[in-house]
Design an enzyme around this catalytic site. Structure first.
Site, PDB file in Angstrom:
ATOM      1  N   ILE A  16       0.851  -1.194   0.000  1.00 24.66           N
ATOM      2  CA  ILE A  16       0.000   0.000   0.000  1.00 24.66           C
ATOM      3  C   ILE A  16       0.886   1.242   0.000  1.00 24.66           C
ATOM      4  CG2 ILE A  16      -1.852   1.239   1.179  1.00 24.66           C
ATOM      5  CD1 ILE A  16      -2.349  -1.432   2.755  1.00 24.66           C
ATOM      6  N   ASP A  70       9.598   7.933  -0.841  1.00 23.62           N
ATOM      7  CA  ASP A  70       8.857   8.966  -1.557  1.00 23.62           C
ATOM      8  C   ASP A  70       8.543   8.421  -2.933  1.00 23.62           C
ATOM      9  OD1 ASP A  70       7.942  11.194  -2.963  1.00 23.62           O
ATOM     10  OD2 ASP A  70       9.322  12.573  -1.963  1.00 23.62           O
ATOM     11  N   ASN A  97      -2.221   3.989  -3.768  1.00 24.22           N
ATOM     12  CA  ASN A  97      -3.085   4.922  -3.045  1.00 24.22           C
ATOM     13  C   ASN A  97      -2.488   6.321  -2.930  1.00 24.22           C
ATOM     14  OD1 ASN A  97      -5.162   5.770  -0.933  1.00 24.22           O
ATOM     15  ND2 ASN A  97      -3.275   5.849   0.271  1.00 24.22           N
ATOM     16  N   TYR A 163      -5.137  18.225 -11.348  1.00 22.36           N
ATOM     17  CA  TYR A 163      -5.571  17.036 -10.614  1.00 22.36           C
ATOM     18  C   TYR A 163      -6.516  16.194 -11.464  1.00 22.36           C
ATOM     19  CZ  TYR A 163      -7.431  14.043  -6.950  1.00 22.36           C
ATOM     20  OH  TYR A 163      -7.805  12.948  -6.219  1.00 22.36           O
ATOM     21  N   LYS A 167      -5.972  12.240 -12.836  1.00 25.69           N
ATOM     22  CA  LYS A 167      -6.891  11.136 -12.566  1.00 25.69           C
ATOM     23  C   LYS A 167      -7.542  10.614 -13.843  1.00 25.69           C
ATOM     24  CE  LYS A 167      -6.094  10.730  -8.208  1.00 25.69           C
ATOM     25  NZ  LYS A 167      -5.392   9.512  -7.711  1.00 25.69           N
ATOM     26  N   VAL A 196     -14.283  12.798   0.096  1.00 29.79           N
ATOM     27  CA  VAL A 196     -13.798  12.018   1.239  1.00 29.79           C
ATOM     28  C   VAL A 196     -13.055  12.958   2.181  1.00 29.79           C
ATOM     29  CG1 VAL A 196     -12.419  10.052   1.995  1.00 29.79           C
ATOM     30  CG2 VAL A 196     -13.443  10.048  -0.293  1.00 29.79           C
TER      31      VAL A 196
END
Length: 263
Positions: A16, A70, A97, A163, A167, A196
């Protein structure tokens, strides 16, 4: 009728990224609870060690490995892979993630440094982690790649030019990867959340807590555990089931910018 047989994650290794807080931390808890071994990757090693201690005290027998890294350091991902302990080397579930959004300027005012940071974190690192760990999945003919995307990968909106672009790139990349791996047992999924509430939003608003609080005032947003629950759903489906994408909104949200708030 026989009971529905879900996939057992006991002993599976789950890597993760961005695991030091928020969605990544919540996924770690659910994976360990399900019996998986987890590799937690983030820049804040102290936070990772705290999470590891909590996991080990909460779930006896938990197997957790922390790596300070990183994800923008693309040329060092091979070293990360080679440095994993033997019992964590065969990655079964890769959860990309780690992600970042910086500010909400109009497209013509984006600072180039912020553009570069978002592209490397949200796009290049995902591709690099897949290129590093997916070949092992192909060799073993087993695995699941989960990319944490966003509603911003399905629609574009003012103040989100870079952004949204990152995505949208992840959405296209995930779909192409599913085509590339269609002849294997490897499943490929994108999880695309709406609003979120995690520290992600606070970072986007430049640590302006008042602005962040005002954004969420008047409705109940999603939380990190909601997204972790979606990750657990897709990874525990029977092997013949592949969930391509989950778009998840808060109940009073119908698009990125359409949110009904109480007066």
């Amino acid at each position: 009728m026989a009971s529905y047989g879900t996939k057992d994650l006991t002993g599976k290794v789950c890597l993760i990224t961005g695991a030091s807080a928020g969605i990544g931390e919540a996924i770690a808890h659910r994976m360990v609870e399900a019996g998986a071994k987890v590799i937690l990757i983030a820049r804040r090693i102290a936070k990772l060690e705290e999470i590891k201690a909590t996991l080990e005290s909460t779930y006896p027998g938990a197997q957790v490995h922390c790596v300070k890294f990183d994800v923008k350091d693309l040329d060092q991902i091979g070293e990360l892979r080679d440095g994993l302990p033997e019992e964590f080397r065969d990655i079964h579930i890769l959860v990309n993630n780690a992600g970042v959004a910086l500010g909400t300027p109009p497209a013509h005012e984006n600072p180039i440094a912020d553009v570069e940071t978002m592209l490397r974190t949200n796009v290049s690192s995902v591709m690099a982690f897949v290129s590093t760990f997916a070949p092992g999945m192909v060799e073993r003919n087993e695995g699941h790649i989960v990319n944490i995307s966003s509603i911003a990968g399905h629609e574009a909106y003012p103040g989100g030019s870079v952004y949204c672009a990152t995505k949208h790139a992840i959405d296209a990349y995930t779909t192409s990867m599913r085509h590339d791996l269609v002849g294997t047992n490897i499943r490929v999924t994108a999880i695309s959340p709406g609003a979120v509430r995690t520290e992600f939003t606070l970072v986007r608003f430049g640590q302006d807590a008042e602005r962040e609080d005002d954004f969420y005032k008047g409705f109940t947003p999603l939380n990190a555990r909601d997204i972790a629950d979606n990750v657990m759903y897709v990874t525990t489906r029977p092997q013949h089931v592949q969930v391509g994408d989950i778009v998840i909104y808060a109940t009073k949200q119908s698009s990125a910018k359409s949110i009904a708030k109480n007066e």
